[in-house]
Scaffold this active site. Sequence first.
Site, PDB file in Angstrom:
ATOM      1  N   GLU A   1      -1.252  21.769 -13.371  1.00  0.00           N
ATOM      2  CA  GLU A   1      -1.090  23.031 -12.661  1.00  0.00           C
ATOM      3  C   GLU A   1       0.275  23.172 -11.996  1.00  0.00           C
ATOM      4  OE1 GLU A   1      -3.141  24.746 -13.835  1.00  0.00           O
ATOM      5  OE2 GLU A   1      -5.021  24.915 -12.777  1.00  0.00           O
TER       6      GLU A   1
ATOM      7  N   HIS B   1      -6.073  14.153 -10.076  1.00  0.00           N
ATOM      8  CA  HIS B   1      -6.868  14.503 -11.243  1.00  0.00           C
ATOM      9  C   HIS B   1      -8.016  13.506 -11.369  1.00  0.00           C
ATOM     10  CE1 HIS B   1      -7.941  15.518 -15.386  1.00  0.00           C
ATOM     11  NE2 HIS B   1      -7.329  16.666 -15.133  1.00  0.00           N
TER      12      HIS B   1
HETATM   13  N1  ACO Z   1      -3.903  16.227  -2.063  1.00  0.00           N
HETATM   14  C1  ACO Z   1      -4.301  15.410  -1.070  1.00  0.00           C
HETATM   15  N2  ACO Z   1      -5.343  14.562  -1.180  1.00  0.00           N
HETATM   16  C2  ACO Z   1      -5.986  14.538  -2.356  1.00  0.00           C
HETATM   17  C3  ACO Z   1      -5.612  15.362  -3.431  1.00  0.00           C
HETATM   18  C4  ACO Z   1      -4.522  16.223  -3.264  1.00  0.00           C
HETATM   19  N3  ACO Z   1      -4.093  17.034  -4.231  1.00  0.00           N
HETATM   20  N4  ACO Z   1      -6.442  15.125  -4.481  1.00  0.00           N
HETATM   21  C5  ACO Z   1      -7.303  14.199  -4.075  1.00  0.00           C
HETATM   22  N5  ACO Z   1      -7.040  13.834  -2.788  1.00  0.00           N
HETATM   23  C6  ACO Z   1      -7.724  12.823  -1.979  1.00  0.00           C
HETATM   24  C7  ACO Z   1      -9.043  13.346  -1.437  1.00  0.00           C
HETATM   25  O1  ACO Z   1      -8.894  13.943  -0.201  1.00  0.00           O
HETATM   26  C8  ACO Z   1      -9.842  12.075  -1.365  1.00  0.00           C
HETATM   27  O2  ACO Z   1      -9.436  11.346  -0.242  1.00  0.00           O
HETATM   28  P1  ACO Z   1     -10.519  10.594   0.695  1.00  0.00           P
HETATM   29  O3  ACO Z   1     -11.264   9.673  -0.203  1.00  0.00           O
HETATM   30  O4  ACO Z   1      -9.688   9.934   1.721  1.00  0.00           O
HETATM   31  O5  ACO Z   1     -11.409  11.681   1.231  1.00  0.00           O
HETATM   32  C9  ACO Z   1      -9.364  11.272  -2.586  1.00  0.00           C
HETATM   33  O6  ACO Z   1      -8.039  11.731  -2.834  1.00  0.00           O
HETATM   34  C10 ACO Z   1     -10.207  11.495  -3.826  1.00  0.00           C
HETATM   35  O7  ACO Z   1     -10.413  12.889  -4.011  1.00  0.00           O
HETATM   36  P2  ACO Z   1     -11.633  13.489  -4.787  1.00  0.00           P
HETATM   37  O8  ACO Z   1     -11.824  14.910  -4.366  1.00  0.00           O
HETATM   38  O9  ACO Z   1     -12.825  12.579  -4.707  1.00  0.00           O
HETATM   39  O10 ACO Z   1     -11.105  13.436  -6.278  1.00  0.00           O
HETATM   40  P3  ACO Z   1     -11.749  14.210  -7.476  1.00  0.00           P
HETATM   41  O11 ACO Z   1     -11.522  13.388  -8.697  1.00  0.00           O
HETATM   42  O12 ACO Z   1     -13.145  14.597  -7.158  1.00  0.00           O
HETATM   43  O13 ACO Z   1     -10.883  15.559  -7.529  1.00  0.00           O
HETATM   44  C11 ACO Z   1      -9.181  17.133  -7.960  1.00  0.00           C
HETATM   45  C12 ACO Z   1      -9.893  15.852  -8.449  1.00  0.00           C
HETATM   46  C13 ACO Z   1     -10.227  18.211  -7.674  1.00  0.00           C
HETATM   47  C14 ACO Z   1      -8.244  17.652  -9.059  1.00  0.00           C
HETATM   48  C15 ACO Z   1      -8.362  16.800  -6.681  1.00  0.00           C
HETATM   49  O14 ACO Z   1      -7.379  15.834  -6.980  1.00  0.00           O
HETATM   50  C16 ACO Z   1      -7.734  18.032  -6.046  1.00  0.00           C
HETATM   51  O15 ACO Z   1      -8.399  18.712  -5.249  1.00  0.00           O
HETATM   52  N6  ACO Z   1      -6.428  18.348  -6.371  1.00  0.00           N
HETATM   53  C17 ACO Z   1      -5.787  19.521  -5.827  1.00  0.00           C
HETATM   54  C18 ACO Z   1      -6.238  20.781  -6.610  1.00  0.00           C
HETATM   55  C19 ACO Z   1      -5.640  20.827  -8.004  1.00  0.00           C
HETATM   56  O16 ACO Z   1      -4.458  20.556  -8.214  1.00  0.00           O
HETATM   57  N7  ACO Z   1      -6.500  21.213  -8.975  1.00  0.00           N
HETATM   58  C20 ACO Z   1      -6.107  21.332 -10.411  1.00  0.00           C
HETATM   59  C21 ACO Z   1      -6.641  20.174 -11.202  1.00  0.00           C
HETATM   60  S1  ACO Z   1      -6.103  20.219 -12.873  1.00  0.00           S
HETATM   61  C22 ACO Z   1      -7.176  21.263 -13.598  1.00  0.00           C
HETATM   62  O17 ACO Z   1      -8.325  21.371 -13.286  1.00  0.00           O
HETATM   63  C23 ACO Z   1      -6.687  22.080 -14.729  1.00  0.00           C
END
Ligand code: ACO
Length: 377
Positions: free
Chosen positions: A315, A257
């Site tokens: 989620e 998140h």
């Molecule tokens: N699984 C694996 N790796 C992850 C995940 C995940 N669920 N979430 C983040 N990471 C990793 C990324 O790959 C990145 O790694 P890197 O720096 O080595 O490339 C690092 O963690 C940071 O990720 P970002 O995308 O920069 O984080 P951001 O804050 O932009 O994204 C998000 C947040 C979109 C929720 C992300 O955690 C994600 O994609 N989660 C999975 C999808 C999800 O569950 N979405 C629902 C969110 S809740 C809502 O909106 C109601």
Amino acid sequence: MAQSNYVPGLEGVVAAQTRMSKVDGLAGELVIGGFKLETIADKASYEEMVYQLWYGRLPKQAELDAFTAELAGLRALPPAALDLLRTIAHKDLDLMDALRVAAGVLGTEDGAQQSDEWLAKRLLAATPTIVAAAWRLRNGQDPLAPDAKLGHAANYLYMLEGEPPSAARARGLETYLNTVIDHGLNASTFTARVIASTASDFVSAVVGAIGALKGPLHGGAPGPALDMVFEIGEAGRAEEVLRKKLEAGERLMGFGHRVYKVRDPRADVLAKAAREFYEADGDMALYNLVLDVEQVAIRLLEEYKPGRNLQTNVEFYTALLLHGLGFEVPCFTPTFAVGRVGGWLAHCFEQRESRIIRPQSEYTGEEDKPWVEISAR
Ligand code: ACO
């Protein structure tokens, strides 16, 4: 070169002031309209929850009765929306696309009152009717007329299934809708605020927000999260399946998140609400599998993404609760929209008091390209 002020993803940028909700990502706390989530989510009706966000205080009984009755009178869809839904219905239709299309018709009826408040009530009242109609048409069934005697949440279940739900199921759904109604400046709420800030109408703002919510990085995650749990099937396989996904560079849906660096507080509220349904129908195996998968996922995320603090988000437990309530996966994200629309509209009202949202961009292209005639390119 001038120093860049660009912040990718606007991370940490404060782009609005709001009295709607406070998200404390380090303490894992969520306050909605002044109430801690766990104080209000399983007590308020959805109508009460909306009222307190829109009007800044809990309603008295007569106010709630009048608000509830007015919303109930605005549930039925205009014929044009139903015609559209019939036209686009097919078995693979994405219900978020159906919602986006039909929501755009609201307020276009002859004689519709175009005030912000009337449109807000119309959008709120009709969103579940659209989702339920689209779901039934997708399954080859006729849409059902709303039942004004039922509350907002109970009527949504009735319109999906054709039978009034038990009080426990209506309450379970209501707790879910209340839990997701608002959450700071998330992507869809920001979208709604940007549109409202241009003095555009609330229907446009909500249609834009629906588009933002649809994406798998925002509201589209619970379906894939549940699929992941089913793919794992038994706790002993969790490590193998999840490791393979992480090795392949996949994201684990329902984890991570932007704001929460600890467990999303909504997860506990939803897990508690879910438990009684799993206990009642005896499928505690799935409930326990979800808990086991969560533990393994958090451990592996720390291994593969050390220091990122990737924790369970709303989620993951949305999937558990909605599945327990009998929802099918295509209805998960639209049901999120049914809850969140109250918050989007609250932010639209609030944004009306503020300025147009118009940030800046940093140009990264060239500046002195020569013009080349088409024959010479
Ligand atoms: N699984 C694996 N790796 C992850 C995940 C995940 N669920 N979430 C983040 N990471 C990793 C990324 O790959 C990145 O790694 P890197 O720096 O080595 O490339 C690092 O963690 C940071 O990720 P970002 O995308 O920069 O984080 P951001 O804050 O932009 O994204 C998000 C947040 C979109 C929720 C992300 O955690 C994600 O994609 N989660 C999975 C999808 C999800 O569950 N979405 C629902 C969110 S809740 C809502 O909106 C109601």
